[in-house]
Design an enzyme around this catalytic site. Structure first.
Site, PDB file in Angstrom:
ATOM      1  N   ASP A  97       2.752   9.916  -6.728  1.00 54.34           N
ATOM      2  CA  ASP A  97       2.073  10.109  -7.789  1.00 54.34           C
ATOM      3  C   ASP A  97       0.938   9.008  -8.145  1.00 54.34           C
ATOM      4  O   ASP A  97       1.070   8.141  -8.893  1.00 54.34           O
ATOM      5  CB  ASP A  97       3.323  10.137  -9.103  1.00 54.34           C
ATOM      6  CG  ASP A  97       2.853  10.294 -10.591  1.00 54.34           C
ATOM      7  OD1 ASP A  97       1.487  10.625 -10.810  1.00 54.34           O
ATOM      8  OD2 ASP A  97       3.711   9.953 -11.161  1.00 54.34           O
ATOM      9  N   ASP A 153       0.998  -1.214  -0.001  1.00 58.57           N
ATOM     10  CA  ASP A 153      -0.193   0.126  -0.156  1.00 58.57           C
ATOM     11  C   ASP A 153       0.970   1.285   0.059  1.00 58.57           C
ATOM     12  O   ASP A 153       1.771   1.394   1.003  1.00 58.57           O
ATOM     13  CB  ASP A 153      -0.789  -0.037   1.330  1.00 58.57           C
ATOM     14  CG  ASP A 153      -1.834   1.210   1.179  1.00 58.57           C
ATOM     15  OD1 ASP A 153      -2.651   1.370   0.539  1.00 58.57           O
ATOM     16  OD2 ASP A 153      -1.305   2.240   2.111  1.00 58.57           O
TER      17      ASP A 153
END
Length: 276
Positions: free
Chosen positions: A160, A139
């Site tokens: 991003d 994650d």
């Protein structure tokens, strides 16, 4: 907003993001001390501009192809980095942020990449096989917090995400706040698409409440007036940008704006301190 990168590789947002990322890392490398570069949403690492996804949108024609047609020497470093993964004069492959960062590594620097999507993580490992990068499949926000502060004295985190999840911006705000408590002097870059100006203003207000002393926002609006319901551009939040980077920024932003302005539009690319 779904921003799966294979469809958008080499577009105007990539040109701005990667040209400024090169300049930012180079500014940090003016000091000899080691850097840890961390990319939380690394993607596939490299993209085929002739592939079905990129061809379906054709966005590279308004991005990297415009940058290659431009003659401004301020974009030379960007063009050289793209050319490094291509054989011909015209780009057929586009490097993602991991490949740009890998090109910038000095012997003392470290590169940590993360990509949760299984297919993209597999592609990333292949794309980075000839580099010293460490590749994780976790994650992104959990990894961001786990990796700061880095083992080196200085570092850079690049965030991003594809903005596929409705809570993406909320997770960024929460994680950035926690990361700042752990690593207040760290440099962080957060990329975001610009679609709805009012929603973006609300998000900036949330970030302003974090009271981060040095938070620079760079916004690239492609059109002279908002185009409702479509992609209008992209921007970067940069926490703790080095002085050498901010001093060199105005002419670089003007070069990028001029190269990427759509036909019939001047566009806008500007930087401001959040809260100033």
């Amino acid at each position: 907003m779904n921003y799966r990168h294979s469809f958008h590789a080499g577009n105007s947002a990539d040109v701005v993001k990667h040209a400024l990322l090169i300049a930012l890392v180079r500014a940090l490398q003016q000091k000899d001390g080691a850097l840890t570069l961390i990319d939380t949403h690394a993607g596939c690492g490299i993209y085929d501009l002739r592939g079905d996804a990129a061809q379906r949108t054709g966005e590279a024609t308004q991005g990297v192809m415009r940058a290659f047609a431009d003659q401004n020497p301020l974009l030379d470093d960007y063009r050289a980095a793209v050319q490094a993964v291509n054989d011909g004069a015209e780009p057929q492959l586009y490097p993602g942020s991991p490949r740009f960062l890998a090109q910038l590594l000095r012997p003392q620097d470290l590169l940590i990449l993360n990509e949760k999507h299984p297919d993209d993580a597999y592609a990333l490992r292949g794309a980075m096989r000839d580099t010293p990068a460490a590749v994780h499949q976790r994650d992104a926000y959990e990894l961001w917090l786990a990796m700061v502060p880095p083992r080196t004295a200085r570092g850079l985190v690049v965030v991003d995400p594809p903005y596929e999840q409705t809570d993406e911006r909320a997770r960024i705000v929460t994680t950035l706040a926690a990361a700042q408590r752990k690593w207040a002097h760290g440099v962080t870059v957060i990329w975001y698409p610009l679609k709805d100006r009012a929603a973006h203003v609300r998000w900036k207000d949330q970030l302003r409440k974090l009271r981060i002393p040095k938070l620079l926002t760079i916004e690239h609006w492609l059109y002279d007036a908002d185009q409702p319901g479509i992609y209008n551009g992209a921007g970067l939040f940069i926490v703790n940008p080095p002085y050498a980077f901010t001093q060199a920024l105005p002419p670089m932003l003007e070069a990028l704006r001029a190269a990427l302005a759509p036909e019939g539009h001047r566009g806008e690319l500007a930087a401001a301190w959040l809260g100033a």
